[in-house]
Design a protein around this motif. Structure first.
Motif, PDB file in Angstrom:
ATOM      1  N   ALA A 265      -8.664  39.362 -17.552  1.00 19.85           N
ATOM      2  CA  ALA A 265      -8.310  37.949 -17.588  1.00 19.85           C
ATOM      3  C   ALA A 265      -6.814  37.752 -17.382  1.00 19.85           C
ATOM      4  CB  ALA A 265      -8.758  37.328 -18.911  1.00 19.85           C
ATOM      5  N   VAL A 356      -9.171  32.841 -25.122  1.00 18.60           N
ATOM      6  CA  VAL A 356     -10.231  33.785 -24.765  1.00 18.60           C
ATOM      7  C   VAL A 356     -11.017  34.112 -26.022  1.00 18.60           C
ATOM      8  CG1 VAL A 356     -10.826  36.014 -23.759  1.00 18.60           C
ATOM      9  CG2 VAL A 356      -8.833  34.758 -22.895  1.00 18.60           C
ATOM     10  N   LEU A 401     -11.896  30.453 -22.135  1.00 18.08           N
ATOM     11  CA  LEU A 401     -12.842  31.395 -21.540  1.00 18.08           C
ATOM     12  C   LEU A 401     -13.673  32.019 -22.650  1.00 18.08           C
ATOM     13  CD1 LEU A 401     -13.740  32.999 -18.952  1.00 18.08           C
ATOM     14  CD2 LEU A 401     -12.075  34.742 -19.674  1.00 18.08           C
ATOM     15  N   ILE A 433     -11.927  38.456 -12.308  1.00 18.82           N
ATOM     16  CA  ILE A 433     -12.222  39.302 -13.472  1.00 18.82           C
ATOM     17  C   ILE A 433     -13.316  40.300 -13.121  1.00 18.82           C
ATOM     18  CG2 ILE A 433     -13.200  39.288 -15.805  1.00 18.82           C
ATOM     19  CD1 ILE A 433     -11.793  36.606 -16.244  1.00 18.82           C
TER      20      ILE A 433
END
Length: 445
Positions: A265, A356, A401, A433
């Protein structure tokens, strides 16, 4: 064929539990603040999971199991109250939680449960006025074949849900509850108010402030300062190949799969924005104190990951990410309201608007099977990208994410500010990714 029926709501009454009132924990306060800001979108933060009951059980037996879990975990009987000085938690000794029922033929239990799960997941909670638990049961021929527990995020995080479902499964199979002493939310709040708790908080906030003064002013500098988009698109990449490759790369480089995901990421974001460093808020378990490992409570909070220099060899970036993630984890237990005051006093901070959250393994729905072992190029041919929904703008968010389980696959769900990351860039980010992780797995094979 599934026989459609209307939901039947009843109440499961409990009594004889502990009661008390006191300050909310850091985790409760942080989630309370987030959920209130989300408004109509708050149900997205529910924490839900389910269990197939094989053999099916009588409803009376299931009700007894739920009562045992309600008495064991104070968070399931806790409402929150917004006091004058700070948020309060109110633990109830008795009360009732709603039970929703779907009936179907035995062959249709799983299909019915899947649809029912999403229905319950979409129902928001009022943390001030109702207890944070809903029970869903799928009944076939008079017995419960599937049990769903839908909880407000103010009651637990994903790790707590995993604990709850494990205990529920043990009881349904005729086993016993673990004998470990659990740290209940009122006890956790008392620790946080102690001298040791204040030192923990102070150390974590110092680490955050230090990192916030060292990262890039913007991770997407060419687009900084634009007004937020009216809607934030949501993209979902479903990738069987990524599910296989993450574990293979983690094993080959002797790191956690989470470190591999974070490194990919970071590198993908750098390709889009050009910033040399990545700064992510990452969700951390925090169950490190005695009595927390098996607790059902909202303990997880965000740690701040600062990863300097994202260019270069991907394997080296993964190894450095593993160390940076450990630093973020060490400093992820703190009073978020106090941290926000610290940040407000800084003259300048780095961009910390990217989030994330790796939820894999935390919210089982239907016992998702692991992906079948196969060549990565064949698995990758089945990758799909969809745009299921749009969300209202989120404050101080460039993108969020989430990595989550899917049947035989892994999903990356991304919500982003389209003014900073248009749909084309979101697509490049998600496929980027996958490219990095699958490419490294092929290199290591």
């Amino acid at each position: 064929m599934i026989r459609e029926t209307h939901g039947v709501e009843s109440e499961l009454v409990f009594a004889g539990a502990r009661a008390g009132t006191g300050p909310a924990t850091w985790g409760q306060s942080a989630i309370w603040d987030v959920v209130r800001r989300l408004g109509d979108d708050a149900a997205r933060y529910n924490v839900s999971g389910g269990l197939r009951l094989d053999p099916p059980l009588p409803m009376d037996r299931v009700a007894d199991i739920i009562r045992a879990l309600l008495r064991r975990h104070d968070s399931l009987r806790t409402r929150l109250a917004d006091g004058d000085d700070r948020l309060q938690q109110v633990v109830h000794a008795e009360g009732a939680v709603p039970v929703h029922t779907r009936e179907c033929a035995p062959a249709d239990v799983i299909d019915t449960a899947y649809a029912f799960y999403h229905e319950l997941q979409g129902m928001a909670f009022d943390a001030e006025r109702e207890l944070p638990v809903r029970v869903g049961v799928v009944v076939a021929e008079g017995r419960v074949g599937y049990l769903i527990l839908s909880l407000s995020h103010t009651a637990t995080d994903g790790w707590g849900l995993r604990n709850l479902l494990a205990e529920c499964g043990a009881l349904c199979a005729g086993g016993e509850l673990p004998e470990e002493e659990l740290l209940q939310p009122l006890e956790e709040a008392a620790f946080q108010q102690s001298d040791k708790g204040r030192r923990q908080d102070s150390s974590a906030r110092r680490s955050w402030v230090d990192k916030l003064t060292r990262g890039p002013e913007s991770q997407f500098p060419e687009r900084a300062g634009r007004p937020a988009a009216d809607v934030f698109p949501n993209a979902v990449l479903n990738s069987p190949a990524l599910a296989l490759a993450l574990d293979r790369v983690a094993s080959g480089l002797a790191v956690s799969p989470n470190a591999v995901l974070l490194a990919a990421a970071a590198a993908a974001a750098a390709r889009l924005g050009g910033a040399p460093d990545a700064v992510f808020q990452v969700v951390v378990n925090n169950r490190f104190r005695p009595g927390m490992a098996g607790a059902v409570n909202t303990i997880a909070q965000e740690g701040l990951l600062h990863l300097p220099g994202t260019a270069g060899d991907f394997a080296g970036l993964v190894r450095r990410t593993f160390g940076a993630a450990l630093s973020a984890q060490r400093h992820a237990y703190y009073d978020k309201l106090a941290l926000e005051r610290d940040i407000a006093q800084l003259r300048a901070t780095c961009d910390h608007s990217c989030f994330v959250n790796d939820t894999r393994g935390l919210m089982p729905i239907l016992g998702y099977a692991a992906p079948a072992d196969e060549p990565l190029h064949r698995a990758r041919a089945r990758t799909t990208l969809t745009w299921p929904v749009e969300h209202a703008p989120r404050r101080n968010t460039t993108f969020a994410l989430d990595a989550q389980d899917a049947p035989g696959s892994l999903e990356l769900a991304m919500t982003a500010d389209a003014a900073v990351l248009p749909r084309d860039d979101m697509e490049r980010f998600l496929y980027g990714i996958e490219d990095l992780v699958v490419g490294e797995a092929i290199k290591l094979s």
